[in-house]
Design a protein around this motif. Structure first.
Motif, PDB file in Angstrom:
ATOM      1  N   TYR A 254       0.877  -1.245   0.110  1.00 20.47           N
ATOM      2  CA  TYR A 254       0.013  -0.102  -0.070  1.00 20.47           C
ATOM      3  C   TYR A 254       1.040   1.173  -0.054  1.00 20.47           C
ATOM      4  O   TYR A 254       0.993   1.972   1.060  1.00 20.47           O
ATOM      5  CB  TYR A 254      -0.992   0.055   1.070  1.00 20.47           C
ATOM      6  N   THR A 255       1.449   1.422  -1.037  1.00 23.00           N
ATOM      7  CA  THR A 255       2.327   2.607  -1.361  1.00 23.00           C
ATOM      8  C   THR A 255       1.518   3.890  -1.483  1.00 23.00           C
ATOM      9  O   THR A 255       0.428   3.965  -1.847  1.00 23.00           O
ATOM     10  CB  THR A 255       3.430   2.262  -2.664  1.00 23.00           C
ATOM     11  N   THR A 256       2.374   5.035  -1.311  1.00 19.70           N
ATOM     12  CA  THR A 256       1.649   6.290  -1.746  1.00 19.70           C
ATOM     13  C   THR A 256       0.940   6.227  -3.233  1.00 19.70           C
ATOM     14  O   THR A 256       0.026   6.929  -3.263  1.00 19.70           O
ATOM     15  CB  THR A 256       2.678   7.418  -1.644  1.00 19.70           C
ATOM     16  N   ARG A 257       1.685   5.622  -3.874  1.00 19.47           N
ATOM     17  CA  ARG A 257       1.036   5.470  -5.294  1.00 19.47           C
ATOM     18  C   ARG A 257      -0.550   4.840  -5.355  1.00 19.47           C
ATOM     19  O   ARG A 257      -1.176   5.137  -6.645  1.00 19.47           O
ATOM     20  CB  ARG A 257       2.033   4.854  -6.307  1.00 19.47           C
ATOM     21  N   MET A 258      -0.701   4.109  -4.508  1.00 20.48           N
ATOM     22  CA  MET A 258      -1.998   3.403  -4.472  1.00 20.48           C
ATOM     23  C   MET A 258      -2.756   4.036  -3.426  1.00 20.48           C
ATOM     24  O   MET A 258      -4.012   4.367  -3.539  1.00 20.48           O
ATOM     25  CB  MET A 258      -1.852   1.837  -4.073  1.00 20.48           C
ATOM     26  N   ARG A 259      -2.284   4.738  -2.351  1.00 20.67           N
ATOM     27  CA  ARG A 259      -2.915   5.346  -1.217  1.00 20.67           C
ATOM     28  C   ARG A 259      -3.611   6.570  -1.715  1.00 20.67           C
ATOM     29  O   ARG A 259      -4.746   6.757  -1.438  1.00 20.67           O
ATOM     30  CB  ARG A 259      -2.227   5.511   0.118  1.00 20.67           C
ATOM     31  N   GLU A 260      -2.844   7.582  -2.309  1.00 14.36           N
ATOM     32  CA  GLU A 260      -3.346   8.797  -2.497  1.00 14.36           C
ATOM     33  C   GLU A 260      -4.512   8.884  -3.475  1.00 14.36           C
ATOM     34  O   GLU A 260      -5.476   9.774  -3.538  1.00 14.36           O
ATOM     35  CB  GLU A 260      -2.052   9.616  -3.110  1.00 14.36           C
ATOM     36  N   PRO A 261      -4.647   8.040  -4.368  1.00 11.61           N
ATOM     37  CA  PRO A 261      -5.859   7.909  -5.392  1.00 11.61           C
ATOM     38  C   PRO A 261      -6.967   7.425  -4.889  1.00 11.61           C
ATOM     39  O   PRO A 261      -7.939   7.595  -5.294  1.00 11.61           O
ATOM     40  CB  PRO A 261      -5.405   7.206  -6.603  1.00 11.61           C
ATOM     41  N   GLY A 262      -7.006   6.584  -3.642  1.00 13.61           N
ATOM     42  CA  GLY A 262      -7.943   5.980  -3.207  1.00 13.61           C
ATOM     43  C   GLY A 262      -8.144   4.775  -3.436  1.00 13.61           C
ATOM     44  O   GLY A 262      -9.287   4.163  -3.003  1.00 13.61           O
ATOM     45  N   PHE A 263      -7.268   3.730  -3.672  1.00 20.35           N
ATOM     46  CA  PHE A 263      -7.351   2.636  -3.802  1.00 20.35           C
ATOM     47  C   PHE A 263      -7.513   1.813  -2.243  1.00 20.35           C
ATOM     48  O   PHE A 263      -7.129   2.215  -1.496  1.00 20.35           O
ATOM     49  CB  PHE A 263      -6.171   1.840  -4.501  1.00 20.35           C
ATOM     50  N   VAL A 264      -8.268   0.733  -2.469  1.00 22.95           N
ATOM     51  CA  VAL A 264      -8.373   0.075  -1.222  1.00 22.95           C
ATOM     52  C   VAL A 264      -7.512  -1.157  -1.424  1.00 22.95           C
ATOM     53  O   VAL A 264      -7.374  -1.817  -2.415  1.00 22.95           O
ATOM     54  CB  VAL A 264     -10.035  -0.682  -1.152  1.00 22.95           C
ATOM     55  N   ASN A 265      -6.685  -1.498  -0.125  1.00 21.27           N
ATOM     56  CA  ASN A 265      -5.569  -2.388  -0.226  1.00 21.27           C
ATOM     57  C   ASN A 265      -6.288  -3.710  -0.019  1.00 21.27           C
ATOM     58  O   ASN A 265      -6.861  -4.111   1.206  1.00 21.27           O
ATOM     59  CB  ASN A 265      -4.850  -2.173   0.921  1.00 21.27           C
ATOM     60  N   ALA A 266      -6.307  -4.827  -0.966  1.00 20.35           N
ATOM     61  CA  ALA A 266      -6.751  -6.188  -0.824  1.00 20.35           C
ATOM     62  C   ALA A 266      -5.853  -6.986  -0.316  1.00 20.35           C
ATOM     63  O   ALA A 266      -6.096  -8.313  -0.181  1.00 20.35           O
ATOM     64  CB  ALA A 266      -6.893  -6.533  -2.494  1.00 20.35           C
ATOM     65  N   ASP A 267      -4.818  -6.511   0.510  1.00 21.85           N
ATOM     66  CA  ASP A 267      -3.883  -7.308   1.230  1.00 21.85           C
ATOM     67  C   ASP A 267      -3.453  -8.544   0.452  1.00 21.85           C
ATOM     68  O   ASP A 267      -2.886  -8.420  -0.857  1.00 21.85           O
ATOM     69  CB  ASP A 267      -4.653  -7.875   2.497  1.00 21.85           C
ATOM     70  N   ASN A 268      -3.512  -9.690   0.898  1.00 21.88           N
ATOM     71  CA  ASN A 268      -2.915 -10.932  -0.003  1.00 21.88           C
ATOM     72  C   ASN A 268      -4.077 -11.618  -0.762  1.00 21.88           C
ATOM     73  O   ASN A 268      -3.699 -12.699  -1.263  1.00 21.88           O
ATOM     74  CB  ASN A 268      -2.055 -11.751   0.776  1.00 21.88           C
ATOM     75  N   LEU A 269      -5.239 -11.253  -0.825  1.00 29.37           N
ATOM     76  CA  LEU A 269      -6.143 -11.808  -1.452  1.00 29.37           C
ATOM     77  C   LEU A 269      -6.419 -11.790  -2.676  1.00 29.37           C
ATOM     78  O   LEU A 269      -5.564 -10.665  -3.563  1.00 29.37           O
ATOM     79  CB  LEU A 269      -7.744 -11.102  -0.968  1.00 29.37           C
ATOM     80  N   ASN A 270      -6.477 -12.931  -3.542  1.00 28.23           N
ATOM     81  CA  ASN A 270      -6.322 -13.060  -5.088  1.00 28.23           C
ATOM     82  C   ASN A 270      -7.628 -12.043  -5.412  1.00 28.23           C
ATOM     83  O   ASN A 270      -8.486 -11.806  -4.772  1.00 28.23           O
ATOM     84  CB  ASN A 270      -6.451 -14.453  -5.581  1.00 28.23           C
ATOM     85  N   PRO A 271      -7.708 -11.924  -6.809  1.00 31.75           N
ATOM     86  CA  PRO A 271      -8.422 -11.028  -7.257  1.00 31.75           C
ATOM     87  C   PRO A 271     -10.016 -11.716  -7.005  1.00 31.75           C
ATOM     88  O   PRO A 271     -10.924 -10.870  -6.691  1.00 31.75           O
ATOM     89  CB  PRO A 271      -8.283 -10.884  -8.726  1.00 31.75           C
ATOM     90  N   GLN A 272     -10.140 -12.857  -7.200  1.00 30.99           N
ATOM     91  CA  GLN A 272     -11.369 -13.558  -7.172  1.00 30.99           C
ATOM     92  C   GLN A 272     -12.016 -13.418  -5.654  1.00 30.99           C
ATOM     93  O   GLN A 272     -13.233 -13.382  -5.471  1.00 30.99           O
ATOM     94  CB  GLN A 272     -11.717 -14.791  -7.616  1.00 30.99           C
ATOM     95  N   LYS A 273     -11.168 -13.744  -4.586  1.00 30.86           N
ATOM     96  CA  LYS A 273     -11.418 -13.420  -3.188  1.00 30.86           C
ATOM     97  C   LYS A 273     -11.813 -11.979  -2.898  1.00 30.86           C
ATOM     98  O   LYS A 273     -12.589 -11.579  -2.052  1.00 30.86           O
ATOM     99  CB  LYS A 273     -10.380 -14.063  -2.420  1.00 30.86           C
ATOM    100  N   ALA A 274     -10.782 -11.023  -3.532  1.00 34.45           N
ATOM    101  CA  ALA A 274     -10.990  -9.487  -3.065  1.00 34.45           C
ATOM    102  C   ALA A 274     -12.443  -9.304  -3.542  1.00 34.45           C
ATOM    103  O   ALA A 274     -13.175  -8.157  -2.858  1.00 34.45           O
ATOM    104  CB  ALA A 274      -9.956  -8.833  -3.924  1.00 34.45           C
ATOM    105  N   ARG A 275     -12.794  -9.687  -4.676  1.00 30.18           N
ATOM    106  CA  ARG A 275     -14.064  -9.423  -5.399  1.00 30.18           C
ATOM    107  C   ARG A 275     -15.215  -9.587  -4.185  1.00 30.18           C
ATOM    108  O   ARG A 275     -16.208  -8.886  -3.817  1.00 30.18           O
ATOM    109  CB  ARG A 275     -14.450 -10.031  -6.601  1.00 30.18           C
ATOM    110  N   ILE A 276     -15.018 -10.873  -3.603  1.00 31.94           N
ATOM    111  CA  ILE A 276     -16.081 -11.243  -2.654  1.00 31.94           C
ATOM    112  C   ILE A 276     -16.081 -10.607  -1.414  1.00 31.94           C
ATOM    113  O   ILE A 276     -17.212  -9.842  -1.076  1.00 31.94           O
ATOM    114  CB  ILE A 276     -15.901 -12.788  -2.387  1.00 31.94           C
ATOM    115  N   LEU A 277     -14.809 -10.118  -0.876  1.00 31.21           N
ATOM    116  CA  LEU A 277     -14.853  -9.091   0.308  1.00 31.21           C
ATOM    117  C   LEU A 277     -15.335  -7.848  -0.085  1.00 31.21           C
ATOM    118  O   LEU A 277     -16.127  -7.193   0.872  1.00 31.21           O
ATOM    119  CB  LEU A 277     -13.594  -9.102   0.798  1.00 31.21           C
TER     120      LEU A 277
END
Length: 298
Positions: A254-277
């Motif tokens: 979760y770098t500045t490059r991701m934090r400042e635009p407003g991305f949510v940090n999906a941690d270590n979830l793969n894309p299909q699990k991140a979608r569910i959460l």
């Protein structure tokens, strides 16, 4: 085959458990999604209401989307007994099928006291995996289901169910997600990043009604400049975007490059699990800080 047909085909299962079949549906796992997940949660609760002496629940499932169903159940089923999702790589009619052994072992695990409080579990190839961490890693090998970052929880061996670790993230009754009475979930789509990708998919999903998106970015989460511009634009319009990676393992930085635009940090979830959460998270909050707290928790 429905539950009763599976038990008729594999009568050996009766040697390890007293199984009460519940006819729910007979669908290929490619046809299973949010609507079926909601129905399945209700079916699990109804089974316990009808049979309060149950020790556990086994859900038979095709392997294509098995990990997604298991993770959804892990976060939403509010029961004290274990739920074990089981599949097979080789059909029951195939030479040297793994179906019968997997089914028997799933019943053994569902009835084992050590399985309580672990959320939904996945059982194949004698291995017990946490729903949050497991993923299908090979098209046809028997050892296809793996937990890349942390490994399995235990084994269904011939002499006993052997446990070696427990997941730390809250599951079941300990989660804030209440899907009782819900007929649908917020639409969330996955945008896959690749060399030269532009923002066309981002805009198309939002136009189709997506309330959230998951970025399957380059490891450790970055995307192309055009895709980053599209994500930033839709986030400014209120669409939640969780940043995951296409790598298959490892947490998102979760770098500045991701934090400042407003991305949510999906941690270590793969894309299909991140979608569910993210789908479940959007039933609770649309605030980026609140969604980040949900991903840190679950």
């Amino acid at each position: 085959m429905n539950a009763q047909q599976l038990l008729d085909y594999w009568p050996q299962v009766a040697q390890v458990a007293d199984v009460r079949p519940v006819k729910f549906s007979a669908l290929p796992s490619t046809a299973i999604g949010p609507a079926q997940w909601l129905d399945l949660v209700r079916a699990c609760h109804q089974a316990v209401a009808d049979m309060p002496d149950l020790d556990g629940i086994v859900v038979t499932h095709g392997t294509a989307s098995l990990e997604e169903t298991a993770y959804f159940l892990s976060l939403t089923v509010k029961l004290d007994i274990p739920v074990v999702v089981v599949g097979a790589q080789r059909p029951s009619s195939g030479l040297s099928s793994d179906a019968g052994m997997n089914l028997a072992n799933a019943c053994r695990v569902a009835g084992d006291p050590g399985a309580r409080g672990l959320g939904a579990l996945v059982l194949l190839n004698d291995e017990i995996h946490a729903a949050r961490e497991v993923t299908k890693t090979s098209t046809s090998r028997l050892q296809t289901f793996r937990s890349p970052d942390f490994g399995c929880l235990g084994h269904a061996d011939a002499d006993k169910i052997a446990w070696y670790r427990r997941p730390l993230r809250p599951v079941g009754k300990a989660t804030e997600f209440d899907v009782a009475g819900r007929e649908s979930l917020p639409r969330v789509d996955i945008v896959y990043c690749y060399g030269g990708a532009d923002g066309a998919a981002v805009d198309a999903f939002v136009a189709a009604g997506a309330e959230g998106l998951v970025s399957a970015g380059f490891a450790p989460s970055f995307v192309t400049p055009d895709m980053a511009e599209a994500f930033t634009r839709v986030m400014a319009g209120g669409v939640a975007v969780a940043a995951s990676t296409r790598a298959g393992s490892g947490r998102m930085f979760y770098t500045t490059r991701m934090r400042e635009p407003g991305f949510v940090n999906a941690d270590n979830l793969n894309p299909q699990k991140a979608r569910i959460l993210l789908m479940l998270g959007l039933t609770v909050t649309k605030d980026v800080a609140g969604l980040n707290a949900i991903f840190e928790t679950y």
